[in-house]
Design a protein around this motif. Structure first.
Motif, PDB file in Angstrom:
ATOM      1  N   LEU A  85      63.789  66.954  10.349  1.00  0.00           N
ATOM      2  CA  LEU A  85      63.687  65.950  11.405  1.00  0.00           C
ATOM      3  C   LEU A  85      64.948  65.932  12.257  1.00  0.00           C
ATOM      4  CD1 LEU A  85      62.040  63.670  12.654  1.00  0.00           C
ATOM      5  CD2 LEU A  85      63.066  62.102  11.001  1.00  0.00           C
ATOM      6  N   ARG A  86      66.115  66.006  11.591  1.00  0.00           N
ATOM      7  CA  ARG A  86      67.374  66.039  12.355  1.00  0.00           C
ATOM      8  C   ARG A  86      67.445  67.270  13.251  1.00  0.00           C
ATOM      9  NH1 ARG A  86      69.557  64.048   7.415  1.00  0.00           N
ATOM     10  NH2 ARG A  86      70.110  66.167   6.771  1.00  0.00           N
ATOM     11  N   GLN A  87      66.976  68.392  12.726  1.00  0.00           N
ATOM     12  CA  GLN A  87      66.983  69.624  13.521  1.00  0.00           C
ATOM     13  C   GLN A  87      66.044  69.501  14.714  1.00  0.00           C
ATOM     14  OE1 GLN A  87      65.953  73.099  11.262  1.00  0.00           O
ATOM     15  NE2 GLN A  87      66.514  74.515  12.878  1.00  0.00           N
ATOM     16  N   GLU A  88      64.882  68.895  14.480  1.00  0.00           N
ATOM     17  CA  GLU A  88      63.918  68.703  15.571  1.00  0.00           C
ATOM     18  C   GLU A  88      64.492  67.764  16.632  1.00  0.00           C
ATOM     19  OE1 GLU A  88      60.009  68.937  17.462  1.00  0.00           O
ATOM     20  OE2 GLU A  88      61.121  70.173  16.032  1.00  0.00           O
ATOM     21  N   GLU A  89      65.144  66.681  16.190  1.00  0.00           N
ATOM     22  CA  GLU A  89      65.724  65.737  17.143  1.00  0.00           C
ATOM     23  C   GLU A  89      66.848  66.388  17.935  1.00  0.00           C
ATOM     24  OE1 GLU A  89      64.737  62.980  18.089  1.00  0.00           O
ATOM     25  OE2 GLU A  89      63.247  62.435  16.589  1.00  0.00           O
ATOM     26  N   ALA A  90      67.651  67.224  17.270  1.00  0.00           N
ATOM     27  CA  ALA A  90      68.728  67.922  17.974  1.00  0.00           C
ATOM     28  C   ALA A  90      68.161  68.873  19.017  1.00  0.00           C
ATOM     29  CB  ALA A  90      69.597  68.685  16.980  1.00  0.00           C
ATOM     30  N   ALA A  91      67.088  69.597  18.634  1.00  0.00           N
ATOM     31  CA  ALA A  91      66.446  70.508  19.583  1.00  0.00           C
ATOM     32  C   ALA A  91      65.837  69.735  20.748  1.00  0.00           C
ATOM     33  CB  ALA A  91      65.370  71.323  18.876  1.00  0.00           C
ATOM     34  N   ARG A  92      65.293  68.572  20.442  1.00  0.00           N
ATOM     35  CA  ARG A  92      64.685  67.732  21.479  1.00  0.00           C
ATOM     36  C   ARG A  92      65.743  67.245  22.460  1.00  0.00           C
ATOM     37  NH1 ARG A  92      60.139  64.418  21.608  1.00  0.00           N
ATOM     38  NH2 ARG A  92      60.342  62.570  22.899  1.00  0.00           N
ATOM     39  N   ARG A  93      66.879  66.749  21.913  1.00  0.00           N
ATOM     40  CA  ARG A  93      67.945  66.273  22.799  1.00  0.00           C
ATOM     41  C   ARG A  93      68.462  67.401  23.684  1.00  0.00           C
ATOM     42  NH1 ARG A  93      69.404  63.212  18.186  1.00  0.00           N
ATOM     43  NH2 ARG A  93      70.803  64.853  17.493  1.00  0.00           N
ATOM     44  N   GLU A  94      68.619  68.575  23.088  1.00  0.00           N
ATOM     45  CA  GLU A  94      69.100  69.722  23.861  1.00  0.00           C
ATOM     46  C   GLU A  94      68.100  70.102  24.949  1.00  0.00           C
ATOM     47  OE1 GLU A  94      70.588  74.363  23.186  1.00  0.00           O
ATOM     48  OE2 GLU A  94      69.929  73.138  21.480  1.00  0.00           O
ATOM     49  N   PHE A  95      66.803  70.067  24.613  1.00  0.00           N
ATOM     50  CA  PHE A  95      65.783  70.402  25.605  1.00  0.00           C
ATOM     51  C   PHE A  95      65.789  69.395  26.758  1.00  0.00           C
ATOM     52  CE2 PHE A  95      61.478  69.324  27.090  1.00  0.00           C
ATOM     53  CZ  PHE A  95      61.217  70.474  27.827  1.00  0.00           C
ATOM     54  N   VAL A  96      65.847  68.098  26.427  1.00  0.00           N
ATOM     55  CA  VAL A  96      65.864  67.070  27.467  1.00  0.00           C
ATOM     56  C   VAL A  96      67.084  67.242  28.359  1.00  0.00           C
ATOM     57  CG1 VAL A  96      66.077  64.595  27.898  1.00  0.00           C
ATOM     58  CG2 VAL A  96      64.494  65.424  26.152  1.00  0.00           C
ATOM     59  N   HIS A  97      68.230  67.502  27.740  1.00  0.00           N
ATOM     60  CA  HIS A  97      69.460  67.715  28.518  1.00  0.00           C
ATOM     61  C   HIS A  97      69.279  68.893  29.476  1.00  0.00           C
ATOM     62  CE1 HIS A  97      73.748  67.885  29.418  1.00  0.00           C
ATOM     63  NE2 HIS A  97      73.684  69.188  29.202  1.00  0.00           N
ATOM     64  N   ALA A 108      60.386  76.891  29.989  1.00  0.00           N
ATOM     65  CA  ALA A 108      58.928  76.749  29.934  1.00  0.00           C
ATOM     66  C   ALA A 108      58.425  76.910  28.506  1.00  0.00           C
ATOM     67  CB  ALA A 108      58.272  77.770  30.850  1.00  0.00           C
ATOM     68  N   GLU A 109      58.967  77.885  27.788  1.00  0.00           N
ATOM     69  CA  GLU A 109      58.554  78.122  26.402  1.00  0.00           C
ATOM     70  C   GLU A 109      58.895  76.921  25.525  1.00  0.00           C
ATOM     71  OE1 GLU A 109      60.009  80.932  22.691  1.00  0.00           O
ATOM     72  OE2 GLU A 109      60.273  81.655  24.744  1.00  0.00           O
ATOM     73  N   ARG A 110      60.082  76.388  25.693  1.00  0.00           N
ATOM     74  CA  ARG A 110      60.494  75.231  24.898  1.00  0.00           C
ATOM     75  C   ARG A 110      59.712  73.992  25.303  1.00  0.00           C
ATOM     76  NH1 ARG A 110      66.447  75.334  26.636  1.00  0.00           N
ATOM     77  NH2 ARG A 110      66.721  73.515  25.283  1.00  0.00           N
ATOM     78  N   ALA A 111      59.362  73.879  26.574  1.00  0.00           N
ATOM     79  CA  ALA A 111      58.606  72.716  27.045  1.00  0.00           C
ATOM     80  C   ALA A 111      57.249  72.625  26.355  1.00  0.00           C
ATOM     81  CB  ALA A 111      58.428  72.778  28.560  1.00  0.00           C
ATOM     82  N   GLU A 112      56.593  73.757  26.140  1.00  0.00           N
ATOM     83  CA  GLU A 112      55.300  73.769  25.467  1.00  0.00           C
ATOM     84  C   GLU A 112      55.406  73.138  24.084  1.00  0.00           C
ATOM     85  OE1 GLU A 112      52.265  74.579  26.225  1.00  0.00           O
ATOM     86  OE2 GLU A 112      52.509  75.444  28.221  1.00  0.00           O
ATOM     87  N   HIS A 113      56.514  73.394  23.404  1.00  0.00           N
ATOM     88  CA  HIS A 113      56.713  72.841  22.062  1.00  0.00           C
ATOM     89  C   HIS A 113      56.745  71.319  22.090  1.00  0.00           C
ATOM     90  CE1 HIS A 113      58.150  72.497  17.936  1.00  0.00           C
ATOM     91  NE2 HIS A 113      59.147  71.729  18.373  1.00  0.00           N
ATOM     92  N   PHE A 114      57.250  70.750  23.191  1.00  0.00           N
ATOM     93  CA  PHE A 114      57.351  69.300  23.301  1.00  0.00           C
ATOM     94  C   PHE A 114      56.234  68.705  24.157  1.00  0.00           C
ATOM     95  CE2 PHE A 114      61.715  70.695  22.408  1.00  0.00           C
ATOM     96  CZ  PHE A 114      61.955  69.963  21.259  1.00  0.00           C
ATOM     97  N   GLY A 115      55.216  69.496  24.457  1.00  0.00           N
ATOM     98  CA  GLY A 115      54.016  68.949  25.081  1.00  0.00           C
ATOM     99  C   GLY A 115      53.990  68.950  26.592  1.00  0.00           C
ATOM    100  N   LEU A 116      54.870  69.702  27.250  1.00  0.00           N
ATOM    101  CA  LEU A 116      54.891  69.723  28.710  1.00  0.00           C
ATOM    102  C   LEU A 116      54.500  71.100  29.232  1.00  0.00           C
ATOM    103  CD1 LEU A 116      58.201  67.801  29.511  1.00  0.00           C
ATOM    104  CD2 LEU A 116      55.898  66.881  29.313  1.00  0.00           C
ATOM    105  N   ARG A 117      53.738  71.114  30.306  1.00  0.00           N
ATOM    106  CA  ARG A 117      53.397  72.365  30.997  1.00  0.00           C
ATOM    107  C   ARG A 117      54.077  72.314  32.357  1.00  0.00           C
ATOM    108  NH1 ARG A 117      48.565  70.313  28.821  1.00  0.00           N
ATOM    109  NH2 ARG A 117      47.781  71.514  27.039  1.00  0.00           N
TER     110      ARG A 117
END
Length: 353
Positions: A85-97, A108-117
């Motif tokens: 979960l911590r790893q996922e949250e860190a990846a999420r924060r990095e993606f949002v940043h 684009a590839e990372r966005a798909e993982h978090f539900g965005l096209r």
């Protein structure tokens, strides 16, 4: 599962034969087995049921040893879950940043993982709690204006939106002390739902800025900046509305684009108010109230908490000092633009050159 729990079975058999409880090294092996089960996607229920089933084959069943080994298995499983979960949250924060900074590395590839096209059109809403401080529900130190449980707050709001709109439609995250909601431009109701949850979460004084719809990763960045700028403009202009749309505020960036021109307008039109008794602020506030009331002096008086006669007197004072009257259409436009420019430049608190 038998492969993972072989050590567990050996410990139970040894305990049944000797009465010796598992030691630290053996329990560490159980924790490692529990972590591996979590990484392989097994459920904690399946893990425990397999461990108990193995214990049934040992006679007599060494219950103290069984309790310790099952506890170690579950501890390892839970530790692995928390780490993931911590790893996922860190990846999420990095993606949002990266998304809101416009960094294109595998975006684009990372966005798909978090539900965005990201080929679609998106609108970004930015929510800021009152005075850049969260309510008591998020009272510990944290990210900028949001505190301690900010990530949890963002996740709860996102879960509510996902439950209604689906996992491939919205992303809610914390960014620079604000909550940020990214939603498809076609899903306009999502912004209203986000605002509803912000209202429920934060104390009075919160604000939401809505960017315009733009396409692609660069469009997300643009919409985010528009939403954040809408809040800033609302503060500078003293706007009361809790929800500010960038589309309704397009004139202000235009005014600020030529700072020299707007400074000249403010100085030329409004500087005579500095000679007014009591200073220029009551006169500026009167003009703002009159403009907000579409010229209705009675409504403006109610807004200011003064008598209609006081408003009439102040408007006459403004006309005598500046030579401009809000009753004359062309002069009204000049006055209103000058007042808006004064608020944008924080005049007269910050004198112009």
């Amino acid at each position: 599962m038998d492969e993972l729990l072989g050590g567990h079975l050996r410990m139970l058999r040894e305990a049944a034969a000797t009465g010796r409880l598992p030691g630290r090294a053996e329990l560490d092996d159980c924790r490692a087995a529990g972590a591996l089960a979590a990484e392989r996607g097994a459920s904690v229920r399946a893990l425990v049921e397999a461990a108990l089933a193995m214990a049934e084959s040992v006679s007599p069943t060494p219950l103290p040893a069984l309790r310790r080994t099952v506890s170690a298995l579950m501890e390892g499983y839970e530790n692995a879950q928390r780490a993931a979960l911590r790893q996922e949250e860190a990846a999420r924060r990095e993606f949002v940043h990266d998304l809101l900074q416009g960094r294109a590395d595998r975006l684009a590839e990372r966005a798909e993982h978090f539900g965005l096209r990201l080929a679609e059109t998106y609108v970004v809403a930015v929510a800021r709690p009152a005075a850049r401080a969260a309510t008591a529900s998020t009272a510990a130190p944290g990210d900028g204006g949001l505190a301690g449980e900010a990530e949890g707050t963002a996740r709860r709001i996102e879960d509510a939106l996902v439950a209604r709109f689906g996992s491939h439609n919205v992303l809610v995250a914390v960014r620079d002390g604000t909550l940020v909601c990214v939603a498809p431009g076609s899903l306009t109701v999502a912004n209203g739902e986000f605002t509803h949850h912000v209202r429920q979460t934060f104390a009075p004084g919160w604000r939401v800025g809505l960017g315009r719809a733009h396409r692609g990763p660069g469009g997300v960045v643009t919409s985010y900046r528009e939403g954040a700028n809408a809040i800033e403009l609302g503060d500078r202009l003293g706007l009361r509305a809790p929800v500010l749309k960038a589309a309704d505020l397009l004139v202000f960036p235009v005014l600020l684009r030529d700072r020299a021109a707007i400074e000249d307008l403010v100085t030329s039109v409004l500087s005579p108010l500095l000679a007014g008794r009591g200073g220029p602020e009551p006169l500026l506030a009167t003009l703002e109230a009159v403009f907000a009331s579409q010229g209705n002096q009675t409504a403006a008086a109610r807004r200011l908490g003064v008598s209609t006669r006081a408003v009439t007197y102040r408007l006459e004072r403004i006309r005598r000092l500046t030579g401009f009257s809000p009753d004359e259409p062309t002069q009204r436009f000049t006055l209103e633009t000058a007042v808006l420019g004064a608020r944008l430049l924080d005049w007269p608190a910050h004198p112009l050159r």
